[in-house]
Design a protein around this motif. Sequence first.
Motif, PDB file in Angstrom:
ATOM      1  N   GLN A   1       7.683  -3.055 -13.294  1.00 23.25           N
ATOM      2  CA  GLN A   1       6.334  -3.144 -13.828  1.00 23.25           C
ATOM      3  C   GLN A   1       5.408  -2.188 -13.076  1.00 23.25           C
ATOM      4  O   GLN A   1       5.436  -2.124 -11.853  1.00 23.25           O
ATOM      5  N   ALA A   2       4.635  -1.462 -13.810  1.00 19.12           N
ATOM      6  CA  ALA A   2       3.678  -0.552 -13.189  1.00 19.12           C
ATOM      7  C   ALA A   2       2.522  -1.350 -12.594  1.00 19.12           C
ATOM      8  O   ALA A   2       2.086  -2.359 -13.155  1.00 19.12           O
ATOM      9  N   GLU A   3       2.037  -0.910 -11.446  1.00 21.94           N
ATOM     10  CA  GLU A   3       0.924  -1.590 -10.795  1.00 21.94           C
ATOM     11  C   GLU A   3       0.041  -0.565 -10.103  1.00 21.94           C
ATOM     12  O   GLU A   3       0.499   0.500  -9.686  1.00 21.94           O
ATOM     13  N   ASP A   4      -1.237  -0.887 -10.011  1.00 25.84           N
ATOM     14  CA  ASP A   4      -2.195  -0.020  -9.332  1.00 25.84           C
ATOM     15  C   ASP A   4      -2.213  -0.377  -7.851  1.00 25.84           C
ATOM     16  O   ASP A   4      -2.579  -1.503  -7.479  1.00 25.84           O
ATOM     17  N   LEU A   5      -1.815   0.572  -7.001  1.00 25.94           N
ATOM     18  CA  LEU A   5      -1.754   0.339  -5.560  1.00 25.94           C
ATOM     19  C   LEU A   5      -2.662   1.316  -4.834  1.00 25.94           C
ATOM     20  O   LEU A   5      -2.780   2.491  -5.207  1.00 25.94           O
ATOM     21  N   ALA A   6      -3.291   0.826  -3.776  1.00 26.16           N
ATOM     22  CA  ALA A   6      -4.133   1.676  -2.939  1.00 26.16           C
ATOM     23  C   ALA A   6      -3.270   2.690  -2.204  1.00 26.16           C
ATOM     24  O   ALA A   6      -2.102   2.441  -1.885  1.00 26.16           O
ATOM     25  N   VAL A   7      -3.841   3.855  -1.911  1.00 26.21           N
ATOM     26  CA  VAL A   7      -3.122   4.954  -1.277  1.00 26.21           C
ATOM     27  C   VAL A   7      -3.857   5.354  -0.005  1.00 26.21           C
ATOM     28  O   VAL A   7      -5.090   5.429   0.019  1.00 26.21           O
ATOM     29  N   VAL A   8      -3.087   5.589   1.055  1.00 32.95           N
ATOM     30  CA  VAL A   8      -3.654   6.129   2.294  1.00 32.95           C
ATOM     31  C   VAL A   8      -2.896   7.388   2.654  1.00 32.95           C
ATOM     32  O   VAL A   8      -1.710   7.537   2.351  1.00 32.95           O
ATOM     33  N   THR A   9      -3.590   8.312   3.283  1.00 32.73           N
ATOM     34  CA  THR A   9      -2.986   9.533   3.785  1.00 32.73           C
ATOM     35  C   THR A   9      -3.466   9.739   5.209  1.00 32.73           C
ATOM     36  O   THR A   9      -4.196   8.894   5.760  1.00 32.73           O
ATOM     37  N   GLU A  10      -3.070  10.831   5.837  1.00 31.44           N
ATOM     38  CA  GLU A  10      -3.480  11.079   7.210  1.00 31.44           C
ATOM     39  C   GLU A  10      -4.230  12.393   7.289  1.00 31.44           C
ATOM     40  O   GLU A  10      -4.030  13.299   6.478  1.00 31.44           O
ATOM     41  N   LEU A  11      -5.104  12.485   8.274  1.00 34.33           N
ATOM     42  CA  LEU A  11      -5.932  13.672   8.475  1.00 34.33           C
ATOM     43  C   LEU A  11      -6.041  13.928   9.961  1.00 34.33           C
ATOM     44  O   LEU A  11      -6.300  13.000  10.743  1.00 34.33           O
TER      45      LEU A  11
ATOM     46  N   ILE B   1       0.859  -1.170   0.000  1.00 35.72           N
ATOM     47  CA  ILE B   1       0.000   0.000   0.000  1.00 35.72           C
ATOM     48  C   ILE B   1       0.897   1.221   0.000  1.00 35.72           C
ATOM     49  O   ILE B   1       2.037   1.160   0.488  1.00 35.72           O
ATOM     50  N   LEU B   2       0.442   2.313  -0.590  1.00 35.53           N
ATOM     51  CA  LEU B   2       1.236   3.537  -0.658  1.00 35.53           C
ATOM     52  C   LEU B   2       0.750   4.536   0.385  1.00 35.53           C
ATOM     53  O   LEU B   2      -0.461   4.683   0.604  1.00 35.53           O
ATOM     54  N   THR B   3       1.677   5.212   1.037  1.00 32.23           N
ATOM     55  CA  THR B   3       1.329   6.308   1.939  1.00 32.23           C
ATOM     56  C   THR B   3       1.798   7.615   1.320  1.00 32.23           C
ATOM     57  O   THR B   3       2.860   7.681   0.680  1.00 32.23           O
ATOM     58  N   LEU B   4       1.021   8.664   1.500  1.00 32.47           N
ATOM     59  CA  LEU B   4       1.300   9.965   0.909  1.00 32.47           C
ATOM     60  C   LEU B   4       1.020  11.048   1.940  1.00 32.47           C
ATOM     61  O   LEU B   4      -0.063  11.069   2.545  1.00 32.47           O
ATOM     62  N   PRO B   5       1.975  11.953   2.174  1.00 35.04           N
ATOM     63  CA  PRO B   5       1.716  13.047   3.113  1.00 35.04           C
ATOM     64  C   PRO B   5       0.516  13.885   2.689  1.00 35.04           C
ATOM     65  O   PRO B   5       0.263  14.107   1.495  1.00 35.04           O
TER      66      PRO B   5
END
Length: 762
Positions: free
Chosen positions: A709-719, A573-577
């Motif tokens: 290889q490119a792949e579609d990954l879910a992204v989560v961020t914080e609030l 899973i990807l995390t993004l600020p």
Amino acid sequence: MAFSPRRSGRAALVLVASAFANGAPLAAQAHRDVSPTPEVRKLVLSGVSKAIDQDELRASIYTTATSCTNALLILVCKFGRWRAIEKRQYLNRQELQRDVLRIRVFYYKRGFREAEVDTTVSRLNEKQVAVRFDIREGPPTLVTGVQIEADSTLLTRRRIRQFRFLRRGQPLDLNKLDSMRVAITNELWERGYADAQVDTSSVVDPIAHTAQVQFRVIPNHLTHVGQIVISGTDDVSPTTVQNSLTFKPGDVYRRSAVLESQRNLYESNLFRLATLQVPQTPDTLKTVHVLLREAQLHEARISAGFNTVDYIQTEGRFTHYNLLGGARRLDATVTFGNLLARQLDGAGFFRAQRVDTTITGNAGDFLVPTWHTSVQFQQPAFLKRPKNQLAFGGFAQRRAVPAVAIDRGYGGNITFTRTVGTRAPASLNYRFEVTRVEAGDAYFCVNFGVCDTTTIGNLRLHQRLSPVLLTMLVDRTDVPLSPTSGYTARAELEHASQATVSDYSYNRLFGDGTLYRRFGGRNSVIAAHLRVGFVRPFAGLNGEAVLHPRKRFYAGGSQSVRGYGENQLGPRILTLPHGYLINAQTAAGTPCDASSDAIRFCDPNTARDSTADLAPIGDDKFTPRPLGGTSLVEASVEYRFPLFMKNLGGAVFIDGAAVGERVFDPLGGGLKTFRDLVSGTGAITPGFGVRYYSPVGPIRVDLGINPSQAEDLAVVTELVKNGRRQIVPLDTPRRYAPGGGGSGFGRILNRLTLHLSIGQAY
């Protein structure tokens, strides 16, 4: 003509003695010569064929050239003038003359009986010379047949074939011939025939350069252990020594029992010296003399240190190797950290702790001392059986990840181990552990790879993780640090449920195996590795089928698929600020609301950098977090070969793995085909590397090639909501391909993954 290896050895000794005698006048001249001895800057062995190992040949002679003290500094030695990092070698003309004979003996033992050697010493300058050995190997004496005469009831034909180190068509190598004799003798000893004799003879035709080799096996009588005499003990009782021996009076006298007993004595740490000697007498009863020299029975150590984050730390260790007698071992460890944290917080170079009070409810908790304590007790020869061992202990801890989380836990374990064969232990372990992690949602998502609220809720509570683990291990490799032949196999069966007093319930199976074979040269090895595992969670005491992150399967890294970073192959899973979504858009193209729960509608593919003129951000701003899988299939093949320098080797490899995301029930029909097992996230990555074989193990540098290889990954961020940080999953996935960017040479570099480590990959 008939030939005996023992007679040839005596003849070689006579030749060596004559060379020493002839060299005496040269020695007297060397003492009278007051001029400096010239330095050997270059050594050349000319005429050496591929049938001879040049490294072994160089090691067999005295004369050698000045070399660099460390292979890592070879370029500095070659182009620099700093002589302090060189190991200088000087010419000894007396030993040079003897080296001629040494080389002839070396070739004679390897089947080249007509080898001739000439030497040339060339002066490079006033104080340096080059030494050259011109070798004319001559025709080898080839083996035309190897015959082994033995009782078929003791040695079967299949077993005899395994002893044929010397084969038809190969040179008459006396080292291999002697190795065959020793191997057959040891095999008979293992069967109880310690007084067996193996006579060897060779019929050599010097004209045709051929030889016929014959082994005659005489088993003699079966031998048993008679009296056991123990000497050298003061503080350790003879009973303790007897409990470490795997044989007793009346047992068949076997080689494996002697070796295993000696290993047990050393592993007890009670003795600095432990040898087993048996007089060479032709008796059916063997008297075994156990010669010992005791070591210190206690060991204590205290250490202290500091760093800018954990302030002052101390550690104390105590080991008693003979507690209450019987070689019972007690290990106690206590560590403290965060000492004087309140006084040193923000003082000088010590870091000031910035904490979010919503994580633990009390920011001062991060300035309270942390600690860990453990006690482990081992009982060898459990139930008076040398092959049994019982160990149990307990632990408790309070650890802190600065400004992030506090981890508290305690528990205990008990392990029963039985040696079922040589280097083949089997153990049954039960571990009871209660853990509690005080942290926010972001901590579990970033550090545990768990981003769903159900699992996070369970991890925050006091959780009991109490599995029963059965482990079986077999090691048949020849060298511990860098094997060249043999195999290893490991199997684990693990179960946790209400019956084991665990809040988590699951069945877990894991297998690991390696195979080593020499291939393409004496020092070249091909190694193969296979790992297979799957885990099936059940509803635990909390009513949820939650699997602890520690029990999931991961792939990627220096000891796995080397085209990926550590644990980066598999479900991720990807995390993004949060800041990158302020100027992003939704999937519909409208501005997204990054200050409320509506942030989940933001499209991460439109995220922008507010500090760089709102430029779209690249994949490097997303951090991939491994989630682990429920199944694993991993395989690797590596070819290791020597390079141009001593202690330096190269390797090419190909790694592959598939980490599955499904839960399988092999007994219930959920796993029907191999394709079901490998279904999931997988990749195959080739690569290459270099190894420096140091005394502490191979220092390894590997470059794996990532498929990118490119792949579609879910992204989560914080609030931040109501003063507390929460994670928010976004509805739109990110098209992620971190290694696929750039162009030309930069694109190639992006696909390389560098690994630095000590020890072979497997």
